[in-house]
Scaffold this motif. Sequence first.
Motif, PDB file in Angstrom:
ATOM      1  N   MET A 111      15.006  -5.286   6.260  1.00 21.53           N
ATOM      2  CA  MET A 111      13.848  -4.484   6.643  1.00 21.53           C
ATOM      3  C   MET A 111      13.243  -5.074   7.903  1.00 21.53           C
ATOM      4  SD  MET A 111      11.922  -3.673   3.028  1.00 21.53           S
ATOM      5  CE  MET A 111      10.580  -2.843   3.898  1.00 21.53           C
ATOM      6  N   GLY A 112      12.583  -4.233   8.712  1.00 22.61           N
ATOM      7  CA  GLY A 112      12.026  -4.728   9.952  1.00 22.61           C
ATOM      8  C   GLY A 112      10.793  -3.980  10.381  1.00 22.61           C
ATOM      9  N   TYR A 113      10.577  -3.947  11.692  1.00 25.78           N
ATOM     10  CA  TYR A 113       9.360  -3.417  12.301  1.00 25.78           C
ATOM     11  C   TYR A 113       9.123  -1.964  11.930  1.00 25.78           C
ATOM     12  CZ  TYR A 113       6.269  -1.916  16.164  1.00 25.78           C
ATOM     13  OH  TYR A 113       5.261  -1.383  16.919  1.00 25.78           O
ATOM     14  N   HIS A 114      10.133  -1.114  12.049  1.00 28.38           N
ATOM     15  CA  HIS A 114       9.946   0.302  11.739  1.00 28.38           C
ATOM     16  C   HIS A 114       9.584   0.507  10.272  1.00 28.38           C
ATOM     17  CE1 HIS A 114      10.704   2.670  15.331  1.00 28.38           C
ATOM     18  NE2 HIS A 114      11.645   1.813  15.672  1.00 28.38           N
ATOM     19  N   ASP A 115      10.173  -0.296   9.390  1.00 29.21           N
ATOM     20  CA  ASP A 115       9.848  -0.188   7.965  1.00 29.21           C
ATOM     21  C   ASP A 115       8.390  -0.572   7.715  1.00 29.21           C
ATOM     22  OD1 ASP A 115      12.633   0.348   6.880  1.00 29.21           O
ATOM     23  OD2 ASP A 115      12.972  -1.565   7.887  1.00 29.21           O
ATOM     24  N   ALA A 116       7.938  -1.642   8.369  1.00 33.88           N
ATOM     25  CA  ALA A 116       6.545  -2.060   8.214  1.00 33.88           C
ATOM     26  C   ALA A 116       5.607  -0.991   8.751  1.00 33.88           C
ATOM     27  CB  ALA A 116       6.314  -3.390   8.937  1.00 33.88           C
ATOM     28  N   PHE A 117       5.969  -0.391   9.884  1.00 36.73           N
ATOM     29  CA  PHE A 117       5.116   0.638  10.480  1.00 36.73           C
ATOM     30  C   PHE A 117       5.036   1.855   9.563  1.00 36.73           C
ATOM     31  CE2 PHE A 117       3.460   0.827  14.925  1.00 36.73           C
ATOM     32  CZ  PHE A 117       2.615   1.897  14.751  1.00 36.73           C
ATOM     33  N   ALA A 118       6.171   2.252   8.980  1.00 38.43           N
ATOM     34  CA  ALA A 118       6.172   3.400   8.075  1.00 38.43           C
ATOM     35  C   ALA A 118       5.331   3.119   6.836  1.00 38.43           C
ATOM     36  CB  ALA A 118       7.600   3.755   7.676  1.00 38.43           C
ATOM     37  N   SER A 119       5.369   1.885   6.327  1.00 39.19           N
ATOM     38  CA  SER A 119       4.548   1.535   5.169  1.00 39.19           C
ATOM     39  C   SER A 119       3.064   1.604   5.513  1.00 39.19           C
ATOM     40  CB  SER A 119       4.904   0.134   4.667  1.00 39.19           C
ATOM     41  OG  SER A 119       6.186   0.123   4.064  1.00 39.19           O
ATOM     42  N   PHE A 120       2.719   1.165   6.714  1.00 38.31           N
ATOM     43  CA  PHE A 120       1.336   1.287   7.173  1.00 38.31           C
ATOM     44  C   PHE A 120       0.906   2.755   7.192  1.00 38.31           C
ATOM     45  CE2 PHE A 120      -0.916   2.536  11.122  1.00 38.31           C
ATOM     46  CZ  PHE A 120      -2.197   2.112  10.789  1.00 38.31           C
ATOM     47  N   VAL A 121       1.718   3.631   7.754  1.00 41.64           N
ATOM     48  CA  VAL A 121       1.345   5.047   7.835  1.00 41.64           C
ATOM     49  C   VAL A 121       1.255   5.656   6.435  1.00 41.64           C
ATOM     50  CG1 VAL A 121       1.985   7.314   8.737  1.00 41.64           C
ATOM     51  CG2 VAL A 121       2.281   5.285  10.163  1.00 41.64           C
ATOM     52  N   ARG A 122       2.111   5.261   5.526  1.00 49.13           N
ATOM     53  CA  ARG A 122       2.006   5.751   4.147  1.00 49.13           C
ATOM     54  C   ARG A 122       0.650   5.385   3.552  1.00 49.13           C
ATOM     55  NH1 ARG A 122       7.261   3.473   3.806  1.00 49.13           N
ATOM     56  NH2 ARG A 122       8.851   5.106   4.025  1.00 49.13           N
ATOM     57  N   ASP A 123       0.193   4.166   3.817  1.00 47.39           N
ATOM     58  CA  ASP A 123      -1.109   3.759   3.304  1.00 47.39           C
ATOM     59  C   ASP A 123      -2.239   4.543   3.974  1.00 47.39           C
ATOM     60  OD1 ASP A 123      -0.201   2.024   1.406  1.00 47.39           O
ATOM     61  OD2 ASP A 123      -1.080   0.209   2.281  1.00 47.39           O
ATOM     62  N   VAL A 124      -2.099   4.837   5.265  1.00 44.09           N
ATOM     63  CA  VAL A 124      -3.088   5.692   5.933  1.00 44.09           C
ATOM     64  C   VAL A 124      -3.171   7.033   5.223  1.00 44.09           C
ATOM     65  CG1 VAL A 124      -3.629   6.966   8.043  1.00 44.09           C
ATOM     66  CG2 VAL A 124      -2.867   4.588   8.196  1.00 44.09           C
ATOM     67  N   HIS A 125      -2.015   7.627   4.962  1.00 42.44           N
ATOM     68  CA  HIS A 125      -1.983   8.936   4.308  1.00 42.44           C
ATOM     69  C   HIS A 125      -2.548   8.854   2.892  1.00 42.44           C
ATOM     70  CE1 HIS A 125       1.410  10.448   7.175  1.00 42.44           C
ATOM     71  NE2 HIS A 125       0.304  10.107   7.798  1.00 42.44           N
ATOM     72  N   ASP A 126      -2.271   7.751   2.206  1.00 44.23           N
ATOM     73  CA  ASP A 126      -2.819   7.571   0.867  1.00 44.23           C
ATOM     74  C   ASP A 126      -4.348   7.506   0.929  1.00 44.23           C
ATOM     75  OD1 ASP A 126      -2.583   7.013  -1.985  1.00 44.23           O
ATOM     76  OD2 ASP A 126      -3.233   4.989  -1.470  1.00 44.23           O
ATOM     77  N   ALA A 127      -4.874   6.807   1.935  1.00 43.62           N
ATOM     78  CA  ALA A 127      -6.325   6.727   2.095  1.00 43.62           C
ATOM     79  C   ALA A 127      -6.918   8.088   2.430  1.00 43.62           C
ATOM     80  CB  ALA A 127      -6.672   5.712   3.181  1.00 43.62           C
ATOM     81  N   VAL A 128      -6.238   8.873   3.259  1.00 44.53           N
ATOM     82  CA  VAL A 128      -6.703  10.219   3.585  1.00 44.53           C
ATOM     83  C   VAL A 128      -6.842  11.049   2.320  1.00 44.53           C
ATOM     84  CG1 VAL A 128      -6.006  12.391   4.691  1.00 44.53           C
ATOM     85  CG2 VAL A 128      -5.818  10.231   5.950  1.00 44.53           C
ATOM     86  N   ARG A 129      -5.939  10.842   1.382  1.00 46.27           N
ATOM     87  CA  ARG A 129      -5.944  11.620   0.137  1.00 46.27           C
ATOM     88  C   ARG A 129      -6.841  11.014  -0.930  1.00 46.27           C
ATOM     89  NH1 ARG A 129       0.147  12.263   1.423  1.00 46.27           N
ATOM     90  NH2 ARG A 129       0.290  14.470   1.991  1.00 46.27           N
ATOM     91  N   GLY A 130      -7.562   9.953  -0.597  1.00 53.50           N
ATOM     92  CA  GLY A 130      -8.518   9.393  -1.543  1.00 53.50           C
ATOM     93  C   GLY A 130      -8.105   8.110  -2.204  1.00 53.50           C
ATOM     94  N   GLY A 131      -6.933   7.586  -1.869  1.00 53.13           N
ATOM     95  CA  GLY A 131      -6.504   6.319  -2.440  1.00 53.13           C
ATOM     96  C   GLY A 131      -7.210   5.135  -1.803  1.00 53.13           C
ATOM     97  N   ARG A 132      -6.981   3.970  -2.370  1.00 53.61           N
ATOM     98  CA  ARG A 132      -7.556   2.737  -1.830  1.00 53.61           C
ATOM     99  C   ARG A 132      -6.453   1.703  -1.681  1.00 53.61           C
ATOM    100  NH1 ARG A 132     -12.891   1.052  -5.007  1.00 53.61           N
ATOM    101  NH2 ARG A 132     -12.914  -0.431  -3.254  1.00 53.61           N
ATOM    102  N   PRO A 133      -5.580   1.886  -0.699  1.00 53.63           N
ATOM    103  CA  PRO A 133      -4.453   0.965  -0.534  1.00 53.63           C
ATOM    104  C   PRO A 133      -4.907  -0.427  -0.124  1.00 53.63           C
ATOM    105  CG  PRO A 133      -4.586   2.484   1.318  1.00 53.63           C
ATOM    106  CD  PRO A 133      -5.569   2.969   0.307  1.00 53.63           C
ATOM    107  N   GLU A 134      -4.368  -1.431  -0.756  1.00 55.53           N
ATOM    108  CA  GLU A 134      -4.733  -2.809  -0.477  1.00 55.53           C
ATOM    109  C   GLU A 134      -4.255  -3.221   0.913  1.00 55.53           C
ATOM    110  OE1 GLU A 134      -5.723  -6.725  -0.294  1.00 55.53           O
ATOM    111  OE2 GLU A 134      -6.521  -5.154  -1.594  1.00 55.53           O
TER     112      GLU A 134
END
Length: 382
Positions: free
Chosen positions: A327-350
């Motif tokens: 795993m590398g940079y693109h994987d980390a970036f995609a995980s960050f964006v997933r957490d952004v989207h989770d927060a948009v939908r009301g989640g509280r990603p750590e």
Amino acid sequence: MTDVGEAAPRLADVAPTRRAEASAAPLRVGVVGGGFMGRVHTAAARAAGAQVVAVASSSPASASFAAAALGVPTAHDSVQDLLDDPGVDVVHLCTPNALHAGLALAALAAGKHVVCEKPLATSTAEADELVRAARVAGRTAAVPFVYRYHPMVREARARVASGVTGRVLSVRGSYLQDWLLDRDDVDWRVDSASGGPSRAFADIGSHLVDLVEFVLGDRVAALSAVLDRAHAERGGRPVDTEDEAAVLFETAAGVIGTLFVSQVAPGRKNRLLVDVAGTAESLEFSQEEPDRLWIGRRAASEVVSRDAARLVPDAARLSTLPAGHPMGYHDAFASFVRDVHDAVRGGRPEGLPTFEDGRRAVVVTESVLLAAAERRWVDVPS
């Protein structure tokens, strides 16, 4: 040094992540800027399950070129057109630094959720305004400090938080690149009118100090700094921003440490390294070997390789590929964006880096510039 042979003891997770309910409709993303970071954000948004529906750039022609290159259906003639587009939920800002604050404020005023490249702003005053605006708007507002999203960074953070590492004594951080080594290497970042008063520290030192504070769960409280410039001019124009920065610091908890950043280190492409020394063990993470965490002890040292079955929950959730599949940079970036989207939908990603974290990096950068200019220790504001 040998690869660890037995499962490491399970550690208490730093904090639980509350996930939002999955939504059937993918979020719709608009990207401002079609350069390298625009391409990275586009790929990460798609990997996170979003639809990239629009792009805007410095001109209609540039936007059309970027849309064609990225496979985006709509090229807006202006950034304001993109912000006014009701079909865009989240705006990613990938522009020169000096434009970040104004565009982020406009995006929030338009009711959009915002991902703004770092540095969030070129002054603390601007960053303060952005934090307030995000709070008032009630929108998710994030900064891509994506190195937080390497699973082995979360593993290191959990070891420090749980006490396994012992009392932290010192930390050594460095971020080395060579892409501006030669006199004829020119980029908009070199010009303070576009990039802001700091270059190397604002650009890559912001990542480094964020990662150090994130892993430690502690903040830099005081520092001294020295800046260096490799070339007085580039491309026939005088240079007024730094190529290197050396920082000596102390944290609020009394940890001492050093930070060194350089964009003129021959052969170093993207070498971000954090080395934490505690009373029980040392931890070293290198971004160029992101699937490994070195754990040093007086009697023996070991290398823990990424394996979701052996990691703390916060690290395991980010381990999106099976062990042995790098795993590398693109994987980390995609995980960050997933957490952004989770927060948009009301989640509280750590661990989601918000505008508050972006502001923090600006505060530290200004402290580095002040300490270097006045050749003294300065206290870092909260």
